[in-house]
Design an enzyme around this catalytic site. Structure first.
Site, PDB file in Angstrom:
ATOM      1  N   HIS A 536       0.821  -1.209   0.000  1.00  0.00           N
ATOM      2  CA  HIS A 536       0.000   0.000   0.000  1.00  0.00           C
ATOM      3  C   HIS A 536       0.861   1.268   0.000  1.00  0.00           C
ATOM      4  O   HIS A 536       0.651   2.160   0.817  1.00  0.00           O
ATOM      5  CB  HIS A 536      -0.916   0.021   1.232  1.00  0.00           C
ATOM      6  CG  HIS A 536      -1.933  -1.059   1.267  1.00  0.00           C
ATOM      7  ND1 HIS A 536      -2.512  -1.514   2.447  1.00  0.00           N
ATOM      8  CD2 HIS A 536      -2.496  -1.798   0.280  1.00  0.00           C
ATOM      9  CE1 HIS A 536      -3.370  -2.472   2.172  1.00  0.00           C
ATOM     10  NE2 HIS A 536      -3.387  -2.670   0.859  1.00  0.00           N
ATOM     11  N   HIS A 580      -7.184  -0.421   3.392  1.00  0.00           N
ATOM     12  CA  HIS A 580      -6.592  -0.781   2.113  1.00  0.00           C
ATOM     13  C   HIS A 580      -6.817   0.379   1.144  1.00  0.00           C
ATOM     14  O   HIS A 580      -7.863   1.025   1.179  1.00  0.00           O
ATOM     15  CB  HIS A 580      -7.219  -2.071   1.593  1.00  0.00           C
ATOM     16  CG  HIS A 580      -6.921  -3.251   2.460  1.00  0.00           C
ATOM     17  ND1 HIS A 580      -6.264  -4.371   2.005  1.00  0.00           N
ATOM     18  CD2 HIS A 580      -7.175  -3.489   3.775  1.00  0.00           C
ATOM     19  CE1 HIS A 580      -6.127  -5.244   2.992  1.00  0.00           C
ATOM     20  NE2 HIS A 580      -6.675  -4.722   4.079  1.00  0.00           N
TER      21      HIS A 580
END
Length: 601
Positions: A536, A580
């Site tokens: 990420h 996320h």
């Protein structure tokens, strides 16, 4: 795998019929140039999560011509991309991955680790784990405060979340697992709940009752208040991955005559025009590119309106620095002529450190057996292929949770709270009915993966060569901050308390990873040796307020003190969300499309 016959047919048809009333996808640079399509209002660098949103939305105006340039190849017919449960196989070390690695990480015992990024149409939305988590209201409101633009607040971005999402509700008689009021049924990108119930599902949900004070159940973590444990929502449509390529470039959109996509094309730099804007700013509207296979040939095109970088948190700063936009002294030291002084480029790299923990369990109903038994695996694939049902229709994690360290914890004796606010988590738990990847030869397992989602460590993306085909130096600098290590330790201890729940006493047999008797020093050693990335990365071209003397883009995502160049991808996030990242990237891209449209009515 090679593109399907139908895909190659459409590519060929574009080449044979460039005068026709539609356009599709060009497979190579030379195909695009042979078509005599050389004039575009907007050129988008990167056909990934954000880039395909922009291609779709900007082409809604029939008067504007759009080109999307993607470095990777087609997403068609690649089973590891299409089949949801195969997602962990999509990266690393595949043709659909940039196959980056980090520099040695001091906080990880000097290990260099894989750093997956999607090298394929759809970008990382084609290879990620598909979790669709918006983050908390606090995350977005912090963006608004830092940028001094209330347009980035949660309240003002909900409309763009809804424009993105096409939620697929489960059958009416299924257990209550979401809040209908939170979701949109009319967006473009498909989102759904798990279809195939696994053996561990009921046990995880039951534990939110038996240990409700620490692990409360959250009916829908996409409400802006994500704390607690709930059902994973994923970008899956009828048992197959929904990416920006399959949704925003679906047939009804890619057939627009003003939308063009070229694959297998590497952007090597952006170039300054010979003239300045009306306000005296340097103009950067020309893009230089080459076949992704390399070679000396370079081609260029100039956007009439804007050039938009959507190459991601690694690709965007890489291209900017290759173009001379960055820290002048650092660029000069490797032979790149500085063109625009913007020292924040490549700085502020932030990522979620990620660690998997597993336990041997008293069950024969985990997905480990199919990973070891080729016959069973073939049966599961046949079921998916013929009916889009069965265990392959979902990702590996059916539930996940967002949790905070108590404010009176010793962790915060020497550190302030790093989260965006009281609704944002410090760490994440992801639950899986087996070992993700290759399990041991025998046994059945339960996995809780943990991640620090409010990290304070900051790294960088830098260059050590002017060669555009050489990978940049990626340094997330995990655990540079001792607070992040302490938060990871808290996350592991939390997972250990979860599996000690009374209702799991006849299920959990023994730990595979680390025992509860481990001291803090022993646990820290385990963490450093086994932590990887949650994939990420954000922040390397971060937005800041208009008058700020740091940052890369202004609140409208235009590169500071430059005309004609904008950035739209996760690199613009000033902070990493406690979630996320793909849902936030979609949201940012949807708003960016409106900002661009408003500027070029």
């Amino acid at each position: 795998m090679r593109p399907s016959c139908s895909f190659r047919f459409w590519v060929a048809l574009v080449l044979l019929c460039s005068h026709c009333s539609f356009a599709l996808i060009f497979d190579q640079v030379t195909d695009l140039l042979a078509s005599n399509l050389t004039s575009f209002d907007f050129i988008i660098v990167g056909g990934g999560t954000a880039g395909n949103v922009l291609g779709n939305r900007l082409s809604e105006n029939k008067e504007h011509s759009i080109l999307v340039i993607e470095a990777g190849g087609s997403n068609a017919d690649v089973l590891n991309i299409i089949v949801p449960f195969y997602a962990p196989r999509a990266t690393p070390h595949t043709a659909q991955d940039w196959n980056y690695t980090t520099v040695p990480q001091a906080g990880l015992n000097d290990r260099s680790i894989p750093y997956p990024r999607g090298f394929v149409l759809g970008g990382s939305s084609s290879v990620n784990s598909m979790a669709y988590t918006r983050g908390s209201k606090n995350d977005y409101d912090r963006f608004a405060r830092v940028s001094e633009d209330d347009g980035w607040s949660w309240q003002n971005l909900v409309q763009y979340m809804r424009k993105n999402e096409r939620f697929h509700p489960p059958p009416a008689n299924s257990p209550e697992r979401y809040d209908p009021a939170v979701h949109s049924l009319t967006g473009i990108n498909s989102v759904s709940l798990p279809k195939f119930l696994r053996d561990s599902d009921a046990r995880v949900v039951e534990t939110t009752s038996t240990l409700s004070q620490e692990f409360p159940f959250n009916i829908d973590m996409n409400s802006g208040s994500p704390l607690g444990i709930g059902w994973t929502q994923s970008t899956i449509n009828n048992g197959s991955r929904s990416s920006s390529a399959t949704s925003y470039l679906a047939p009804q959109y890619i057939t627009r005559p003003n939308l063009h996509v070229v694959l297998n094309t590497r952007v090597t730099r952006v170039q300054q025009s010979n003239h300045t804007s009306r306000t005296g700013k340097p103009m950067f509207q020309t893009v230089e590119f080459a076949p992704s296979t390399g070679g000396p040939n370079r081609f260029s095109l100039t956007a009439k309106n804007e050039l938009i970088l959507s190459a991601g948190s690694i690709g965007t700063p890489h291209i900017l620095m290759l173009s001379g936009i960055g820290d002048p002294s650092a660029l000069s030291s490797i032979g790149i002529k500085p063109t625009h002084n913007l020292s924040s480029v490549g700085k502020n790299l932030t990522d979620h450190p990620f660690l998997r923990l597993s336990w041997l369990v008293n069950s024969t109903k985990t997905f480990d057996d199919a990973e070891r038994n080729a016959t069973l695996a073939a049966e599961e694939f046949d079921e998916w292929n013929s009916t889009k049902t069965g265990p392959l229709t979902d990702s590996a994690s059916s539930q996940l949770g967002w949790l905070r360290v108590p404010p009176n914890s010793s962790v915060f004796q020497n550190f302030s709270d790093p989260s965006a606010g009281p609704l944002s988590a410090h760490f994440e738990l992801l639950f899986a009915n087996g070992i993700v990847g290759t399990p041991p030869p025998t046994g059945n397992y339960f996995t809780i993966s943990v991640a620090v989602v409010s990290p304070t460590s900051r790294g960088s993306v830098t260059l050590n060569t002017s060669d555009p085909f050489a990978a940049p130096l990626i340094n997330p600098d995990y655990f540079e901050s001792p607070l992040d290590l302490a938060l990871m330790r808290e996350a592991v201890r939390s997972a250990q308390r979860f599996v000690a729940a009374p209702n799991l006493a006849d299920y959990i047999l023994s730990p595979v990873s680390v025992d509860t008797t481990a001291s803090d020093d022993e646990l820290d050693a385990f963490i450093r040796q086994n932590t990887n990335s949650e994939d990420h990365p954000v922040g390397t071209a971060a937005m800041s307020a208009v008058g700020a003397n740091y940052g890369v883009v202004d609140p409208d995502l235009r590169v500071k003190e430059v005309a004609g160049l904008r950035v739209v991808d996760a690199s613009v996030f000033p902070f990493i969300p406690a979630g996320h990242t793909q849902a936030m990237v979609y949201t940012v891209a949807e708003r960016a499309a409106d900002l661009i449209k408003a500027a070029f009515n």
